[in-house]
Design an enzyme around this catalytic site. Structure first.
Site, PDB file in Angstrom:
ATOM      1  N   GLY D 145       0.865  -1.265   0.181  1.00 37.89           N
ATOM      2  CA  GLY D 145      -0.046   0.024  -0.074  1.00 37.89           C
ATOM      3  C   GLY D 145       0.735   1.373  -0.129  1.00 37.89           C
ATOM      4  N   CYS D 146       0.123   2.206  -0.544  1.00 39.84           N
ATOM      5  CA  CYS D 146       1.252   3.424  -0.660  1.00 39.84           C
ATOM      6  C   CYS D 146       1.547   4.144   0.845  1.00 39.84           C
ATOM      7  CB  CYS D 146       0.272   4.594  -1.240  1.00 39.84           C
ATOM      8  SG  CYS D 146      -1.350   4.938  -0.486  1.00 39.84           S
TER       9      CYS D 146
END
Lengths: 331, 331, 331, 331
Positions: D145-146
């Protein structure tokens, strides 16, 4: 390989030009200069460049020892540096306005005294798509202004067809066009959530547009008004043409398709372009429309003012001057 | 005191209208309606309003029991609601386009079938500064579109003087003009750092501008192109007029000074206006210029599209309809 | 009626203060001052104010002839002006940091030499909701910093309950917080599409927050880091509290409801606040949460840095100093 | 050469991944898919990509005939597509959350039922800098995920040193992180000039961060709160660490220098990073600070959420999976 210097690499256009040349397969970036920030690394001043070269003071004996230079200085101070470089045989793309105009009286009227009158008239006007062959053989290229780039690419097909009786150019630009110097105009609080016309009646790109429209066949006074809009990079030029001849929707479409077929950096779009579509690229994106109700022809032309309107077009020209593919290092 | 309802208070203009009326010294806001958000408090949906009224479903037997109503619905669905309110004797300001045009064929050509043809032609066009006296005696006022408001206030002095031979209107608006419904166009990522023309050749405000210019004395087809710019509220209309008569810079200045002297909500500025200067106000700010090089007259007119272009002008009209000072509750 | 002057009205906070006082039912704005822009009208410099007063040079014999003054100058230069005004009996709200701290050594450590040491300690700290009664009787009020305003209103209920063992304050502010002077930081191109922490470890609002948390019962070193975000006005303070005692979700809700019940300008929200909800208002909007997974208590507090964080809180204080309703002229 | 497909190329991350692979020297982009926009050209939907491929419907018999695929679909719907591709022997980088977690109960707690439980646990967690060797031999990589990408790169040196006793992660993201679907949240008018915390206490990146911090040696519950800020791309993660051991400023600097020396895509900066510095790049830019007053260690980590936080890291992983230089096609 050819060695190249970027003068004025601490400005927005200069920094992008340096970035493009640093990663260029043919050119080798040897020098970058800056005035107040000399001594710092370029990527300290502009982290996005990731060019770890020290910004140097301008010294013709240092930066003059290259094959080519991009001069990213303001008009007036640019011309003497260009002259010094040319004396040493350096091939130059000048991004200032100093060598764009063909009539010295017009230059002086809009800009004041010229800084190297002996070179006046010596440059090729570097709107690549219109002057490709002349650029290829040139030692000195005057890179066009950002608004003229968008406006002329937008209007050239109509001008060449003798179809322009009158034209209003309403232009909109992001804030980077105002340069890197902090000012009331460039303050975030002034620009954010705001838009406003500026330099009404007297923007210096006006004579440049008129000159080149004249070359293309449309000698007429142009109404040109720029507006500041709250975004960083991007320029949209909306041209409202009163046609000199009967033109149908299909005629207009044909003119633009034929003019730009095969052009690597001009895109003719069906719908009106948005500036984000050309952000950080050398593209100019154009749509042309004929309004059946009024007969008016409308052309919308979008560029990134720092790229096609300055740095990347300069590299495009430099490529041609050295016999390279004009797109090298630009994709 | 007069009781008032706002229909469509969950839209941007409706929410501002409700806010203005909630704090108004004369009007008492009794009802606010919304479709999908009925049941919620207005200040849950729009916290900035701080209006703690429950959004209701539209019911003529409920909201029809007031003295006045602002209808903030889209064209087409607005007309039947207006008719229902008028039947009950409610005085109405309609913010949709349904009652702005005077020629039903033109309406149908641009908007389709009308929702209450029996009322067509019954409304006063509520551009307050131009129709102040008619509005004062009206039961039904058609609030102007945002672009027509800015364009007509900008062009009225020239139109009345018979000075418009041709006009190009290049308009720029913030994103709130596209309404509250989420869409590809209103997505932050589409609008941010972008600008683009839209509805080229076919924006529905065109016939409204032409109609009212005609009333003012300038019957001509108008070139009108709106652009979307990355800001929330604010509209700038740049008008390029080919003058029908010789006009000096001083003539232009005189026309505008005389036209708007004493107007509480129109400001004639020396330099070009920025939209931030009229943000969240009922002001229209105008500058007019004559370009000596081309003879062209340029007029720049800035409003807040949600205020003078919609909600606050509606309240300005409502004040007049009830014999109040037109500025009441607007400062 | 009481006559009032605003010193430093050309800054962002000063201009808003002048606007509020120009339309205030009790105060009469007599003088506005500015340094470099003296001689201009305030509404030429800040069109949004619509205050047609001439900006004057600071002269105690001129602006000292009023009943009250707001001093909107930077720390250091503010104190001597405040002293001169106090000598003439003028009641003062000072928006600088010069009179906020209670310990002169701490002041000197963070700000340097004080400009009017004889007045050090003479001011009431003007966080209205916490010092309402003291402000009411004060002749000199030190208006709080913007970050302390948001942070202290956010943390006061926990601090008073002895519930703070440790706290991290991550603050985010719009660009107007950096002031009106053009600089590399405030350039549109620096701030737009960017966000960054600044003054890490050494922002001067830190000792002010620590001092007042101590008064409330929480004497501890505070971690406070501000960030710059690309918007004009608005401040969000995210507080992460390690609780000193067991606190359930309901306990936290009770603390905040009780603390701010009846407060006209503090809103306790259920969900996290957005800064747009308090834009251009005197409101502070707060939500408090207990994370069941970690036991941590999180408080989010939003203000408009130029309003509740500066100008409107100054007027709120001024109202109290003159025995008026604290909300007068603020709605 | 290896043939590759991008599933979900009409989303923001998918479009960037397709752009990178279209110009990649080793991979040949053969297929791009989209659901509602199938049939259109990718560069009609996303003009900036300039990828003239037709968006196809997902069909394992069509897109399964490649060597590798990037799956840019939401969690839940991604897993079955990944399973179908793996059955055909296609090497996959999955950008959803479906294969990031190691504990199926935790997955189900935060995301619900898994769409391909037979593959659960089969993927390598593709935070390239931490799992480079495992990625090199993998057939299935779960792209992080970012927020975890930025947070873990920021905290890894401290976690490995056993130096984290407690940590608060205050994260800020641009609006592209909310995806391309129009919604109230992503409407320009909601996001512009606003900032707000969201998904307080329950953002799904929390367990991912905790899991990987645990692997690095810091098993502890993490306080993680994301905020939405008004910019398009860019993510800043501010980490406030209560150190488990005595750490001096120099110790902290050493930890980070040693951890990231020679890393091509992690930059350790002296001052706090701004997100614009990593915009449109695969870089993660980090600064680490020790506050002498509080002893707290603060780490600021900036990435472009769509690049290093999604698309470009996926290509970085794909390069490794095929034995290429991890930076190929990313400069």
């Amino acid at each position: 390989m050819a060695e190249v210097a970027v003068l004025g690499a601490s400005g927005y256009a200069g920094a992008i030009a340096a970035t493009l040349l640093w990663r260029h397969p043919f050119f080798e970036l040897k020098h970058v200069t800056a005035r107040s920030e000399a001594g710092a690394l370029l990527d300290e001043v502009h982290p996005r460049t990731r060019v770890p070269l020290v910004l140097e003071d301008w010294d013709p004996d240092v930066q003059g020892e290259v094959d080519a230079a991009l001069v990213c200085w303001p008009h007036g101070v640019s011309a003497p540096a260009v002259a010094a470089l040319r004396e040493r045989g350096v091939r130059v793309v000048d991004l200032s306005a100093d060598f764009r105009l063909r009539d010295q009286a017009v230059y002086e009227d809009w800009y004041g005294r010229h800084g190297a009158p002996e070179l006046f008239g010596a440059a090729v006007y570097g709107l690549t798509e219109l002057y490709r062959e002349a650029v290829a053989g040139a030692d000195l290229v005057a890179n066009p202004g950002c608004y003229p780039t968008a406006a002329l690419l937008g209007l050239a097909p109509l001008a060449r067809a003798g179809a322009i009786a009158d034209v209003v150019i309403d232009a909109k630009s992001g804030v980077s066009g105002a340069g890197r110097a902090p000012s009331a105009t460039t303050h975030f609080i002034s620009a954010d959530e705001n838009m406003t016309p500026y330099k009404v009646e007297r923007h210096r790109h006006t004579p440049e547009i008129e000159q080149e429209l004249g070359v293309l066949g449309a000698s007429l006074p142009v109404t040109f008004t720029p507006h500041l809009v709250p975004l960083a990079q991007g320029e949209l030029v909306s041209c409202y043409v009163t046609p000199a001849t009967e033109l149908g929707e299909g005629d207009v479409a044909d003119l633009y398709r034929e003019a730009y077929e095969g052009e690597p950096w001009v895109e003719v779009a069906l719908g009106p372009p948005g500036v984000i579509e050309v952000r950080d690229t050398n593209f100019c994106r154009i749509s042309a429309h004929r309004d059946d109700r009024t007969g008016r022809v409308m052309v919308f032309s979008a560029i990134d003012n720092l790229w096609k309107g300055a740095a990347s077009q300069a590299v495009q020209n430099l490529n041609l001057m050295f016999g390279r593919d004009e797109s090298e290092g630009l994709r």
